[in-house]
Motif scaffolding. Structure first.
Motif, short mmCIF file in Angstrom:
data_model
loop_
_atom_site.label_atom_id
_atom_site.label_comp_id
_atom_site.label_asym_id
_atom_site.label_seq_id
_atom_site.Cartn_x
_atom_site.Cartn_y
_atom_site.Cartn_z
N GLY A 33 0.78 -1.23 0.00
CA GLY A 33 0.00 0.00 0.00
C GLY A 33 0.81 1.28 0.00
O GLY A 33 0.25 2.36 -0.19
N ARG A 34 2.11 1.19 0.25
CA ARG A 34 2.93 2.41 0.27
C ARG A 34 2.95 3.06 -1.11
O ARG A 34 3.13 2.38 -2.12
N PRO A 35 2.78 4.38 -1.14
CA PRO A 35 2.83 5.08 -2.43
C PRO A 35 4.26 5.26 -2.92
O PRO A 35 5.19 5.40 -2.11
N ARG A 36 4.42 5.21 -4.22
CA ARG A 36 5.72 5.42 -4.87
C ARG A 36 5.51 6.46 -5.96
O ARG A 36 4.55 6.39 -6.72
N THR A 37 6.41 7.40 -6.04
CA THR A 37 6.28 8.51 -6.98
C THR A 37 7.13 8.28 -8.22
O THR A 37 8.32 8.01 -8.12
N ILE A 38 6.50 8.40 -9.38
CA ILE A 38 7.20 8.32 -10.66
C ILE A 38 7.16 9.72 -11.27
O ILE A 38 6.08 10.28 -11.47
N LEU A 39 8.33 10.29 -11.53
CA LEU A 39 8.42 11.62 -12.13
C LEU A 39 8.85 11.48 -13.58
O LEU A 39 9.89 10.90 -13.87
N ARG A 40 8.05 12.01 -14.48
CA ARG A 40 8.36 11.88 -15.90
C ARG A 40 9.23 13.03 -16.42
O ARG A 40 9.91 12.85 -17.41
N THR A 41 9.16 14.19 -15.81
CA THR A 41 9.89 15.34 -16.36
C THR A 41 10.92 15.95 -15.43
O THR A 41 11.81 16.62 -15.90
N ALA A 42 10.82 15.75 -14.15
CA ALA A 42 11.75 16.37 -13.20
C ALA A 42 12.95 15.44 -13.00
O ALA A 42 13.00 14.67 -12.05
#
Length: 140
Positions: A94-103
């Motif tokens: 359930g832990r959120p993971r962040t995917i950054l496409r531009t930064a």
């Protein structure tokens, strides 16, 4: 001035956001006439995950607040991004993971919570060396 702000943060910056879940309930999930609202904020993968919930609105508000918190955090580094350039995925636990496409060269961690009509999230982003990461993906 922006250079001074970047130096003051020493490469780390927090962001926070809170939203009412009822704001999302006004836009009926899965309805064709509301498609533009949902697709303007969420990626196809996020929309597919939301569709699995009987009540997707608290989850939608939570993901939205996480994206908004990331945007606020990134602004301290002079980086601009949009909602769809940020994807919030969830681990099996359930832990959120962040995917950054531009930064590029930035890592962000988020924490999301929702209860009743309130959803909130905190993001902590930091500058990393290109090619390294501490459990966060920087999309190519």
């Amino acid at each position: 001035m922006m250079d001074a702000m970047r130096e003051a943060h020493a490469g780390v910056s927090p962001g926070i956001d809170a939203e009412q879940v009822s704001r999302f309930r006004r836009h009926r999930f899965g309805k064709e006439k509301e498609k533009r609202f949902w697709e303007g904020i969420f990626t196809p993968r996020e929309l597919a995950r939301l569709a699995k919930f009987k009540d997707p609105y608290p989850h939608a508000a939570g993901v939205f607040t996480a994206k908004e918190a990331v945007i606020k955090s990134l602004s301290a580094f002079g980086k601009k991004t949009s909602f769809r350039d940020i994807e919030i995925r969830h681990e099996k636990d359930g832990r959120p993971r962040t995917i950054l496409r531009t930064a590029k060269g930035v890592e962000c961690r988020v924490s999301i919570s929702h209860t009743g009509d309130l959803a909130c999230a905190v993001a902590l982003c930091r500058i990393i060396r290109v090619g390294t990461s501490l459990g966060n993906e920087v999309s190519k």
